[in-house]
Design a protein around this motif. Structure first.
Motif, PDB file in Angstrom:
ATOM      1  N   MET A  15       0.833  -1.170   0.000  1.00 37.04           N
ATOM      2  CA  MET A  15       0.000   0.000   0.000  1.00 37.04           C
ATOM      3  C   MET A  15       0.888   1.248   0.000  1.00 37.04           C
ATOM      4  SD  MET A  15      -2.924   1.168   2.739  1.00 37.04           S
ATOM      5  CE  MET A  15      -1.953   0.985   4.189  1.00 37.04           C
ATOM      6  N   ASN A  16       0.600   2.168  -0.875  1.00 31.20           N
ATOM      7  CA  ASN A  16       1.349   3.425  -0.949  1.00 31.20           C
ATOM      8  C   ASN A  16       0.769   4.429   0.031  1.00 31.20           C
ATOM      9  OD1 ASN A  16       2.936   2.449  -2.979  1.00 31.20           O
ATOM     10  ND2 ASN A  16       1.671   3.289  -4.607  1.00 31.20           N
ATOM     11  N   LYS A  17       1.649   5.125   0.720  1.00 32.57           N
ATOM     12  CA  LYS A  17       1.222   6.174   1.636  1.00 32.57           C
ATOM     13  C   LYS A  17       1.890   7.471   1.230  1.00 32.57           C
ATOM     14  CE  LYS A  17       0.360   3.670   5.901  1.00 32.57           C
ATOM     15  NZ  LYS A  17       0.683   3.611   7.332  1.00 32.57           N
ATOM     16  N   THR A  18       1.170   8.547   1.400  1.00 29.16           N
ATOM     17  CA  THR A  18       1.738   9.863   1.154  1.00 29.16           C
ATOM     18  C   THR A  18       2.462  10.311   2.419  1.00 29.16           C
ATOM     19  OG1 THR A  18      -0.072  10.405  -0.325  1.00 29.16           O
ATOM     20  CG2 THR A  18       1.205  12.244   0.530  1.00 29.16           C
ATOM     21  N   MET A  19       3.672  10.818   2.250  1.00 28.67           N
ATOM     22  CA  MET A  19       4.432  11.286   3.405  1.00 28.67           C
ATOM     23  C   MET A  19       3.888  12.638   3.840  1.00 28.67           C
ATOM     24  SD  MET A  19       8.506  11.801   3.929  1.00 28.67           S
ATOM     25  CE  MET A  19       8.833  10.082   4.203  1.00 28.67           C
ATOM     26  N   THR A  20       3.674  12.786   5.125  1.00 26.79           N
ATOM     27  CA  THR A  20       3.214  14.061   5.662  1.00 26.79           C
ATOM     28  C   THR A  20       4.416  14.956   5.939  1.00 26.79           C
ATOM     29  OG1 THR A  20       3.344  13.297   7.954  1.00 26.79           O
ATOM     30  CG2 THR A  20       1.252  12.918   6.783  1.00 26.79           C
ATOM     31  N   ILE A  21       4.144  16.237   6.091  1.00 30.80           N
ATOM     32  CA  ILE A  21       5.223  17.165   6.450  1.00 30.80           C
ATOM     33  C   ILE A  21       5.834  16.734   7.777  1.00 30.80           C
ATOM     34  CG2 ILE A  21       5.744  19.543   7.155  1.00 30.80           C
ATOM     35  CD1 ILE A  21       3.659  20.480   5.123  1.00 30.80           C
ATOM     36  N   GLU A  22       4.982  16.339   8.707  1.00 32.57           N
ATOM     37  CA  GLU A  22       5.453  15.909  10.035  1.00 32.57           C
ATOM     38  C   GLU A  22       6.442  14.748   9.928  1.00 32.57           C
ATOM     39  OE1 GLU A  22       5.589  15.819  14.268  1.00 32.57           O
ATOM     40  OE2 GLU A  22       4.681  17.307  12.952  1.00 32.57           O
ATOM     41  N   ALA A  35       8.115  13.776   7.285  1.00 32.26           N
ATOM     42  CA  ALA A  35       9.291  14.185   6.504  1.00 32.26           C
ATOM     43  C   ALA A  35      10.288  14.944   7.380  1.00 32.26           C
ATOM     44  CB  ALA A  35       8.867  15.045   5.319  1.00 32.26           C
ATOM     45  N   VAL A  36       9.775  15.840   8.210  1.00 32.16           N
ATOM     46  CA  VAL A  36      10.647  16.610   9.103  1.00 32.16           C
ATOM     47  C   VAL A  36      11.296  15.692  10.127  1.00 32.16           C
ATOM     48  CG1 VAL A  36      10.680  18.400  10.895  1.00 32.16           C
ATOM     49  CG2 VAL A  36       9.441  18.792   8.765  1.00 32.16           C
ATOM     50  N   LYS A  37      10.506  14.799  10.729  1.00 31.22           N
ATOM     51  CA  LYS A  37      11.068  13.852  11.707  1.00 31.22           C
ATOM     52  C   LYS A  37      12.148  12.986  11.075  1.00 31.22           C
ATOM     53  CE  LYS A  37       7.199  13.459  14.905  1.00 31.22           C
ATOM     54  NZ  LYS A  37       6.185  12.565  15.462  1.00 31.22           N
ATOM     55  N   ASN A  38      11.900  12.499   9.853  1.00 31.80           N
ATOM     56  CA  ASN A  38      12.894  11.680   9.157  1.00 31.80           C
ATOM     57  C   ASN A  38      14.169  12.465   8.884  1.00 31.80           C
ATOM     58  OD1 ASN A  38      11.210   9.468   9.129  1.00 31.80           O
ATOM     59  ND2 ASN A  38      10.526   9.761   7.028  1.00 31.80           N
ATOM     60  N   ALA A  39      14.029  13.715   8.482  1.00 28.74           N
ATOM     61  CA  ALA A  39      15.198  14.549   8.200  1.00 28.74           C
ATOM     62  C   ALA A  39      16.017  14.789   9.460  1.00 28.74           C
ATOM     63  CB  ALA A  39      14.764  15.879   7.590  1.00 28.74           C
ATOM     64  N   ILE A  40      15.337  15.042  10.569  1.00 27.81           N
ATOM     65  CA  ILE A  40      16.034  15.273  11.836  1.00 27.81           C
ATOM     66  C   ILE A  40      16.759  14.014  12.293  1.00 27.81           C
ATOM     67  CG2 ILE A  40      15.666  15.739  14.303  1.00 27.81           C
ATOM     68  CD1 ILE A  40      13.473  17.751  13.396  1.00 27.81           C
TER      69      ILE A  40
END
Length: 59
Positions: free
Chosen positions: A1-8, A10-15
């Motif tokens: 199942m494909n999920k759209t990444m949320t801003i939340e 994406a930011v957590k992953n970047a940190i």
């Protein structure tokens, strides 16, 4: 199942990713990241705040 990444997420992953690379991020830097990602401040304002924090001159 494909999920759209949320801003939340994406930011957590970047940190988390940057911490894994050995970069230290304080709570005030994380707040700047969130504020820029959510459009509360511009990316230019975030960079300017970081430059001021470390006494660097903006380009």
């Amino acid at each position: 199942m494909n999920k759209t990444m949320t801003i939340e997420s994406a930011v957590k992953n970047a940190i988390v990713s940057s911490k894994m690379e050995g970069f230290v991020q304080t709570k005030d830097v994380e707040k700047l990241i969130y504020d820029a990602a959510y459009g509360k401040i511009t990316y230019a304002e975030a960079i300017n705040a970081l430059d001021n924090k470390w006494n660097r001159k903006s380009k």
